[in-house]
Write a protein that holds these residues in place. Structure first.
Motif, PDB file in Angstrom:
ATOM      1  N   THR A  84       0.828  -1.199   0.000  1.00 58.53           N
ATOM      2  CA  THR A  84       0.000   0.000   0.000  1.00 58.53           C
ATOM      3  C   THR A  84       0.864   1.251   0.000  1.00 58.53           C
ATOM      4  OG1 THR A  84      -0.115  -0.172   2.386  1.00 58.53           O
ATOM      5  CG2 THR A  84      -1.995  -1.019   1.129  1.00 58.53           C
ATOM      6  N   ASN A  85       2.066   1.133   0.582  1.00 54.00           N
ATOM      7  CA  ASN A  85       2.937   2.293   0.694  1.00 54.00           C
ATOM      8  C   ASN A  85       3.680   2.514  -0.621  1.00 54.00           C
ATOM      9  OD1 ASN A  85       4.717   4.253   1.418  1.00 54.00           O
ATOM     10  ND2 ASN A  85       5.903   2.960   2.807  1.00 54.00           N
ATOM     11  N   GLN A  86       3.032   3.206  -1.555  1.00 56.13           N
ATOM     12  CA  GLN A  86       3.627   3.346  -2.890  1.00 56.13           C
ATOM     13  C   GLN A  86       4.517   4.565  -2.998  1.00 56.13           C
ATOM     14  OE1 GLN A  86       1.594   2.733  -6.358  1.00 56.13           O
ATOM     15  NE2 GLN A  86       1.017   0.658  -5.792  1.00 56.13           N
ATOM     16  N   CYS A  87       5.536   4.431  -3.800  1.00 56.95           N
ATOM     17  CA  CYS A  87       6.463   5.532  -4.016  1.00 56.95           C
ATOM     18  C   CYS A  87       6.439   5.895  -5.489  1.00 56.95           C
ATOM     19  CB  CYS A  87       7.879   5.087  -3.685  1.00 56.95           C
ATOM     20  SG  CYS A  87       8.343   5.484  -2.037  1.00 56.95           S
ATOM     21  N   PRO A  88       6.441   7.177  -5.835  1.00 59.51           N
ATOM     22  CA  PRO A  88       6.465   7.511  -7.262  1.00 59.51           C
ATOM     23  C   PRO A  88       7.805   7.148  -7.920  1.00 59.51           C
ATOM     24  CG  PRO A  88       6.540   9.499  -5.923  1.00 59.51           C
ATOM     25  CD  PRO A  88       6.346   8.361  -4.982  1.00 59.51           C
ATOM     26  N   LEU A  89       8.882   7.102  -7.134  1.00 57.57           N
ATOM     27  CA  LEU A  89      10.202   6.847  -7.728  1.00 57.57           C
ATOM     28  C   LEU A  89      10.935   5.767  -6.947  1.00 57.57           C
ATOM     29  CD1 LEU A  89      12.548   7.585  -9.663  1.00 57.57           C
ATOM     30  CD2 LEU A  89      13.217   9.347  -8.031  1.00 57.57           C
ATOM     31  N   VAL A  90      11.394   4.746  -7.656  1.00 51.53           N
ATOM     32  CA  VAL A  90      12.206   3.696  -7.040  1.00 51.53           C
ATOM     33  C   VAL A  90      13.537   3.625  -7.782  1.00 51.53           C
ATOM     34  CG1 VAL A  90      12.418   1.211  -6.679  1.00 51.53           C
ATOM     35  CG2 VAL A  90      10.266   2.348  -6.192  1.00 51.53           C
ATOM     36  N   VAL A  91      14.633   3.788  -7.046  1.00 52.88           N
ATOM     37  CA  VAL A  91      15.969   3.740  -7.640  1.00 52.88           C
ATOM     38  C   VAL A  91      16.587   2.383  -7.336  1.00 52.88           C
ATOM     39  CG1 VAL A  91      18.273   4.778  -7.624  1.00 52.88           C
ATOM     40  CG2 VAL A  91      16.260   6.233  -7.371  1.00 52.88           C
ATOM     41  N   LEU A  92      17.113   1.725  -8.358  1.00 55.13           N
ATOM     42  CA  LEU A  92      17.746   0.420  -8.169  1.00 55.13           C
ATOM     43  C   LEU A  92      19.222   0.545  -8.506  1.00 55.13           C
ATOM     44  CD1 LEU A  92      14.802  -0.354 -10.003  1.00 55.13           C
ATOM     45  CD2 LEU A  92      15.233  -2.039  -8.183  1.00 55.13           C
ATOM     46  N   ILE A  93      20.074   0.068  -7.608  1.00 54.94           N
ATOM     47  CA  ILE A  93      21.512   0.187  -7.850  1.00 54.94           C
ATOM     48  C   ILE A  93      22.115  -1.206  -7.982  1.00 54.94           C
ATOM     49  CG2 ILE A  93      23.659   1.275  -7.072  1.00 54.94           C
ATOM     50  CD1 ILE A  93      22.032   2.985  -5.191  1.00 54.94           C
ATOM     51  N   THR A  94      22.741  -1.482  -9.108  1.00 58.34           N
ATOM     52  CA  THR A  94      23.456  -2.749  -9.286  1.00 58.34           C
ATOM     53  C   THR A  94      24.606  -2.547 -10.258  1.00 58.34           C
ATOM     54  OG1 THR A  94      23.313  -4.866 -10.466  1.00 58.34           O
ATOM     55  CG2 THR A  94      21.440  -3.395 -10.726  1.00 58.34           C
ATOM     56  N   GLN A  95      25.797  -2.928  -9.828  1.00 56.66           N
ATOM     57  CA  GLN A  95      26.992  -2.757 -10.649  1.00 56.66           C
ATOM     58  C   GLN A  95      26.840  -3.469 -11.989  1.00 56.66           C
ATOM     59  OE1 GLN A  95      30.239  -3.857 -12.696  1.00 56.66           O
ATOM     60  NE2 GLN A  95      29.735  -5.453 -11.238  1.00 56.66           N
ATOM     61  N   SER A  96      26.508  -4.774 -11.898  1.00 56.31           N
ATOM     62  CA  SER A  96      26.504  -5.610 -13.101  1.00 56.31           C
ATOM     63  C   SER A  96      25.224  -5.428 -13.907  1.00 56.31           C
ATOM     64  CB  SER A  96      26.614  -7.077 -12.702  1.00 56.31           C
ATOM     65  OG  SER A  96      25.494  -7.437 -11.914  1.00 56.31           O
ATOM     66  N   GLY A  97      24.175  -4.927 -13.251  1.00 54.33           N
ATOM     67  CA  GLY A  97      22.891  -4.858 -13.932  1.00 54.33           C
ATOM     68  C   GLY A  97      22.230  -6.216 -14.047  1.00 54.33           C
ATOM     69  N   GLU A  98      22.835  -7.236 -13.421  1.00 51.30           N
ATOM     70  CA  GLU A  98      22.316  -8.607 -13.533  1.00 51.30           C
ATOM     71  C   GLU A  98      21.998  -9.200 -12.166  1.00 51.30           C
ATOM     72  OE1 GLU A  98      21.639  -9.750 -16.414  1.00 51.30           O
ATOM     73  OE2 GLU A  98      22.849  -8.473 -17.723  1.00 51.30           O
ATOM     74  N   THR A  99      22.202  -8.467 -11.089  1.00 47.34           N
ATOM     75  CA  THR A  99      21.947  -8.988  -9.740  1.00 47.34           C
ATOM     76  C   THR A  99      20.503  -9.457  -9.646  1.00 47.34           C
ATOM     77  OG1 THR A  99      23.455  -7.284  -8.997  1.00 47.34           O
ATOM     78  CG2 THR A  99      22.218  -8.455  -7.292  1.00 47.34           C
ATOM     79  N   ALA A 100      20.318 -10.735  -9.374  1.00 53.09           N
ATOM     80  CA  ALA A 100      18.980 -11.335  -9.441  1.00 53.09           C
ATOM     81  C   ALA A 100      18.015 -10.664  -8.469  1.00 53.09           C
ATOM     82  CB  ALA A 100      19.070 -12.832  -9.157  1.00 53.09           C
ATOM     83  N   ASP A 101      18.460 -10.417  -7.234  1.00 48.13           N
ATOM     84  CA  ASP A 101      17.581  -9.807  -6.233  1.00 48.13           C
ATOM     85  C   ASP A 101      17.106  -8.427  -6.687  1.00 48.13           C
ATOM     86  OD1 ASP A 101      17.549 -11.839  -4.303  1.00 48.13           O
ATOM     87  OD2 ASP A 101      19.527 -11.252  -3.564  1.00 48.13           O
ATOM     88  N   THR A 102      18.026  -7.644  -7.243  1.00 51.16           N
ATOM     89  CA  THR A 102      17.681  -6.286  -7.642  1.00 51.16           C
ATOM     90  C   THR A 102      16.771  -6.309  -8.870  1.00 51.16           C
ATOM     91  OG1 THR A 102      19.881  -5.751  -6.850  1.00 51.16           O
ATOM     92  CG2 THR A 102      18.695  -4.008  -7.987  1.00 51.16           C
ATOM     93  N   LEU A 103      17.028  -7.250  -9.776  1.00 59.09           N
ATOM     94  CA  LEU A 103      16.165  -7.381 -10.954  1.00 59.09           C
ATOM     95  C   LEU A 103      14.735  -7.731 -10.539  1.00 59.09           C
ATOM     96  CD1 LEU A 103      18.352  -9.293 -13.566  1.00 59.09           C
ATOM     97  CD2 LEU A 103      17.331  -7.026 -13.820  1.00 59.09           C
ATOM     98  N   ALA A 104      14.622  -8.652  -9.573  1.00 65.41           N
ATOM     99  CA  ALA A 104      13.296  -9.056  -9.105  1.00 65.41           C
ATOM    100  C   ALA A 104      12.602  -7.857  -8.471  1.00 65.41           C
ATOM    101  CB  ALA A 104      13.418 -10.201  -8.103  1.00 65.41           C
ATOM    102  N   ALA A 105      13.358  -7.065  -7.709  1.00 65.56           N
ATOM    103  CA  ALA A 105      12.789  -5.887  -7.062  1.00 65.56           C
ATOM    104  C   ALA A 105      12.316  -4.879  -8.107  1.00 65.56           C
ATOM    105  CB  ALA A 105      13.812  -5.255  -6.132  1.00 65.56           C
TER     106      ALA A 105
END
Lengths: 396, 596
Positions: free
Chosen positions: B325-346
């Motif tokens: 329910t707690n929505q944010c208009p902007l979500v920033v994802l940080i990953t060096q490789s761009g392939e981190t599975a956890d971050t991709l899922a997020a």
């Protein structure tokens, strides 16, 4: 053929420029001196290069890596204790497979200089040049083309021929140098002196450009002699109403705002913000990430990375090291003047001033020609500066 | 940065090329390909790592071939755009590293002559030009084609039914390896060292013809020249480290450059940088793992300070369990490789929840750049050491850029303040250099950790997350149990663990947290723990409480997380060295974690 480049020293006489980098990494035309040397070697087909490193070797290695970006293969050899040039050479004793060129890493040379040396035939050969101030160098006496004598910094110079510190040696010289070092002769000239007859050292006088920066002002002259790029090379963004004349090179991410007047040879690095209405005259090098604000005039100067110059400043024939901030209406004018280096007074022709890294200069400061400001100083508004100002001073 | 390789001899060319390409992987990769002369030409290419290419290769019998590995710095990597390129009749194949400046005009000219192009790259015009000018001799055709071309190149061309490779070089690296009855080419020596230590460096403007028996080099005028063979005295590993003992140290020292590169990409267009959603941003989230999470924590402090926007930082692997329910208009994802599975899922989860997603990554064309709505690239270049160093500081720079962009768009920061922030940002690369200059002073702190089984890192405000990162670096490579704490938290538990064998690293820079930090440190000093303090140049008080002081060069306080991080990287490196640990490849860890 291989080459050994000596790049371990501090270059303390270059103060205040020696604080941020070893002398070999001093940028001339936005490239370290050592890069000019590597380029000259590669242009002469010499690609197997050993660099003897010591002081701040990390900076050198980070820049050159394995050499492949420069068309060379580079091996690094560490001189742990900086005892002298002959000692530095013997650190690389296992490197040469045959004849090798030995050269100091802190002189800017044109490729022609090395071609002269190589064309001079088989080793052993010393490369000489004529100097107006020979007594600052190793003065050489020739007899029938053979080197008779090398005297380091004599009181009275017998000839105007000096050693450039560039030699073409055969492998055997290494053993002689080792012997000399074991006897305590650590400098190259004094180490060679006793063996001059044994190794039959030929002297060849080069016609190419060779410059050595001993004092900080020398870098300003060096820059004007070597910054002669051909044509324009514009990667940054040029707003409308900018005048670019002659060879001007502008790096990526740099913006030249409207109303600027730039006459080449001028090189401007990456990520700079220049203008509006800034005038830059030849021969000027500006590093990366430099900000120059409106109505400032810059001529014949070197401005290194990360510095900023506020509006309405005059910068003539001066050198501004990295991360310097200069306030508005400050004047670094140039003229013939006297410069002080340690206890020596040196007559300078058309020179402005030298500002060390991380120094903050306030507004309306008048900096007289020949002034050298140290690193990390704070110069308050309205100050009037002359002669030398020590590192980390505060001036009111 | 791309890499090219070539082989002509008696071994299976595909095997040699695959091995050589692997050696060039450190230059970065997002696609790879090769062309083998097996009578006719066979061209195979694939997006992804070299192993992706290997998995699609059939058995290829040819003994001559060329290969390419590509690291896109702009444009999306795809199979279509990867090298080698064929001429339309399939008789020639070409690989290239560099930029063809006048390719648009050459392309329309060739199209007018009826050539059909298969890709959007500048390289493809080269192969069609070679085809166009081919009479009887491939070398002559290449030389003629290059007369039309303006730009930089290192290139290699092969022709069907021939074991010659024709190469040319201008302002891009290319070396020739000399073997017995076989010869090689590559972008750098490391690709060749498994096969030969004898190399010939080509000069700008030269061309060469390489066959199994012969290497002929021609100067720009077409006259054959003699070239000396250089002998390489070092191994592959040594070569790539460029004189440094470990990749980690090389990458630490690369930071002034990588930080500067990242700044340069964004600083001019900062005001108009198009990465934000159009809606008003009242609050935002940053999601990441590991080192990137620590960067995100720094980002929180910076963004809140500059823009006043509330930021929540969450572990990417935990995001899916957070309340929807707690929505944010902007979500920033940080990953060096761009392939981190956890971050991709997020990222996918955030997209489903209707948030605008913004990725900060170092790899062009990585999965996250396709999943996220907008992307901020760090320009750190490929990182080899498992412990992240230069990519971390580049992430911080990207976060400063983002913070300034947010502050400018919600008017917390005016033109004047933005200008002065830009000025400080431009000084950052030299300030990092100044920290590196003090590397030897930082080494002297390492002995305090020789026997330590655990260590604590404390800081306040924006320096607190930096200490989390300092502790993580120490854990990763020296295997000492290390914890980062907000200095105020120490008295709520961890103080019980401190004793004479537990060093404390404290960031006591001269800002508004200084007095509180000093009192926290004094408390610990009373427990007899060795205190390593990071303090400003002018601080005289620190020496009264600290056992060892690491002096930090003066820096605008908002940028202290960058300079501190570099000092802590050097500290961790030296502790690991002191304890004899395998620095570049710590046990149990992988560079990019692609499982959840």
């Amino acid at each position: 053929m291989q080459a050994i480049v000596l790049a371990a020293g501090h270059g303390t006489r270059l103060w205040p420029l020696s604080e941020a980098r070893p002398k070999v990494m001093m940028p001339i035309g936005n490239k370290p001196i050592l890069e000019h040397i590597i380029n000259s070697l590669v242009a002469n087909g010499i690609t197997d290069i050993a660099i003897v490193v010591g002081y701040r070797r990390g900076l050198i290695q980070a820049h050159f890596g394995d050499g492949s970006d420069f068309g060379a293969s580079i091996t690094y050899i560490e001189q742990m204790r900086l005892l002298g040039t002959a000692h530095a050479v013997t650190m690389a004793k296992d490197f040469p497979a045959g004849d090798f060129i030995l050269l100091p890493g802190d002189n800017v040379i044109s490729p022609q200089v090395l071609s002269d040396l190589i064309a001079g035939g088989p080793p052993n050969t010393a490369l000489l040049t004529r100097s107006m101030t020979p007594s600052k160098y190793g003065v050489v006496e020739l007899d029938d083309g053979m080197v008779e004598n090398i005297t380091e910094k004599p009181n009275v110079a017998e000839t105007c021929l000096i050693s450039t510190g560039i030699f073409l040696f055969d492998k055997g010289v290494m053993q002689l140098l080792e012997k000399a070092v074991a006897e305590g002769n650590m400098g190259l000239s004094e180490a060679l002196q006793p063996f001059l007859n044994t190794i039959r050292l030929k002297g060849i006088i080069t016609s190419g450009t060779w410059c050595d920066a001993i004092y900080p002002w020398d870098a300003i002259d060096m820059n004007s002699r070597f910054l002669t790029s051909s044509g324009q090379d514009i990667a940054g963004r040029i707003e409308s109403g900018v005048l670019l004349k002659g060879p001007v090179s502008i790096g990526e991410g740099t913006r030249i705002r409207s109303g600027c007047h730039i006459e080449g040879p001028v090189i401007i690095g990456k990520g700079c913000d220049i203008g509006p209405n800034v005038t830059i005259f030849p021969v000027t090098s500006i590093g990366d990430n430099v900000t120059v604000s409106p109505f400032t005039f810059i001529s014949g100067s070197l401005i290194m990375s990360g510095s900023s110059i506020s509006s309405h400043c005059h910068v003539g024939r001066s050198l501004i090291d990295g991360n310097v901030r200069i306030g508005p209406n400050t004047c670094l004018s140039s003229s013939s003047c006297l410069g002080r280096a340690r206890d020596e007074l040196i007559a300078l022709k058309d020179i402005g001033s030298v500002i060390g890294s991380n120094t903050v200069v306030g507004a309306c400061v008048n900096i007289q020609p020949g002034t050298v400001v140290g690193n990390g100083c704070r110069i308050n508004d309205g100050a009037r500066l002359r002669e030398n100002i020590n590192d980390r001073s505060e001036v009111y | 940065m791309c890499g090219i390789v070539g082989y002509s001899g008696s071994r299976l060319a595909s095997k040699v090329l695959l091995e050589s390409l692997r050696r060039l992987e450190y230059r970065g990769y997002d696609s790879a390909g090769m062309a083998i002369v097996n009578g006719r030409l066979e061209v195979h290419k694939e997006k992804g790592e070299i192993s992706a290419l290997e998995s699609i290769l059939p058995h290829l019998d040819g003994r001559t071939g060329i290969g390419h590995t590509r690291w896109a710095t702009c444009g999306e990597p795809s199979k279509r755009n990867s090298h080698p390129f064929n001429s339309h009749d399939g008789r020639f194949a070409l690989v290239h590293n560099g930029i063809i400046e006048n390719y648009i005009s050459l392309r329309s000219q060739l199209q007018a002559e009826g050539v059909i192009f298969q890709s959007d790259t500048d390289t493809e015009v080269l192969v069609h030009l070679v085809r166009k000018y081919y009479g009887e001799d491939l070398h002559a055709a290449v030389r003629r084609a290059l007369e039309d071309v303006r730009g930089t190149y290192a290139l290699a061309v092969v022709e069907e039914f021939s074991d010659d490779i024709v190469v040319a070089r201008k302002e891009n690296p290319l070396v020739i390896g000399a073997g017995m009855g076989e010869n090689f080419i590559a972008s750098d020596v490391t690709a060749l060292l498994d096969y030969t230590s004898e190399v010939i460096y080509m000069h700008d403007g030269e061309t060469a013809v390489i066959s199994p028996q012969k290497i002929s080099i021609y100067d720009p005028g077409g006259v054959e020249v003699e070239r000396e063979v250089s002998k390489i005295g070092w191994t592959v590993e040594e070569a790539r480290k460029g004189g440094f003992e470990h990749f980690m140290l090389k990458e630490i020292f690369d930071q002034p450059r990588s930080i500067s590169e990242t700044i340069i990409r964004y600083i001019d267009d900062l005001e108009t940088l198009d990465v934000l959603p159009s809606s008003k941003i009242g609050g935002m989230k940053i999601l990441a793992c590991g080192t990137s999470f620590n960067a995100g924590m720094v980002g929180k402090y910076i963004i809140e300070e500059l823009s006043g926007i509330t930021v929540q930082v969450e572990l990417a692997s935990e995001y899916r369990y957070s309340t929807k329910t707690n929505q944010c208009p902007l979500v920033v994802l940080i990953t060096q490789s761009g392939e981190t599975a956890d971050t991709l899922a997020a990222c996918r989860e955030a997209n489903e929840r209707g948030c605008h997603t913004l990725a900060i990554t170092n790899v062009v064309g990585s999965s996250i750049t396709r999943e996220a709505d907008s992307v901020l690239m760090t320009h750190a270049g490929p990182e080899i050491s498992v412990a992240a160093t230069k990519t971390y500081t580049a992430q911080l720079v990207a976060l400063y850029i983002l913070a300034a962009r947010l502050a400018y768009s919600n008017r917390s920061m005016g033109e004047e303040n933005l200008r002065s922030l830009k000025k400080s940002l431009r000084e950052l690369p030299n300030q990092v250099s100044a920290v590196l200059d003090r590397a030897s002073a930082i080494n002297l702190a390492a002995p305090y950790f020789r026997e330590a089984r655990s260590a604590f890192f404390i800081g306040r405000n924006r320096n607190f997350p930096t200490m989390l990162e300092g502790a993580l670096k120490l854990k990763e490579i020296s295997y000492i149990h290390a914890e980062g704490y907000a200095a105020g938290e120490l008295k709520h538990g961890p103080l019980a663990l401190l004793d004479a064998n537990t060093p404390l690293v404290a960031a006591c820079l001269e800002d508004h947290t200084y007095d509180k930090m000093m009192s926290n440190v004094s408390e610990v000093a009373a427990r007899g723990s060795p205190i390593i303090m990071l303090a400003g140049d002018n601080d005289t008080e620190c020496e009264t409480v600290a056992d060892h002081v690491i002096r930090m060069p003066p820096v605008d306080p908002i940028f202290s997380p960058v300079t501190l991080a570099v000092a802590l990287q050097l500290l961790a490196y030296n502790v690991a060295l002191e304890r004899g640990m395998p620095i570049d490849k710590p046990r149990n860890l992988a560079k990019s974690v692609t499982v959840e």
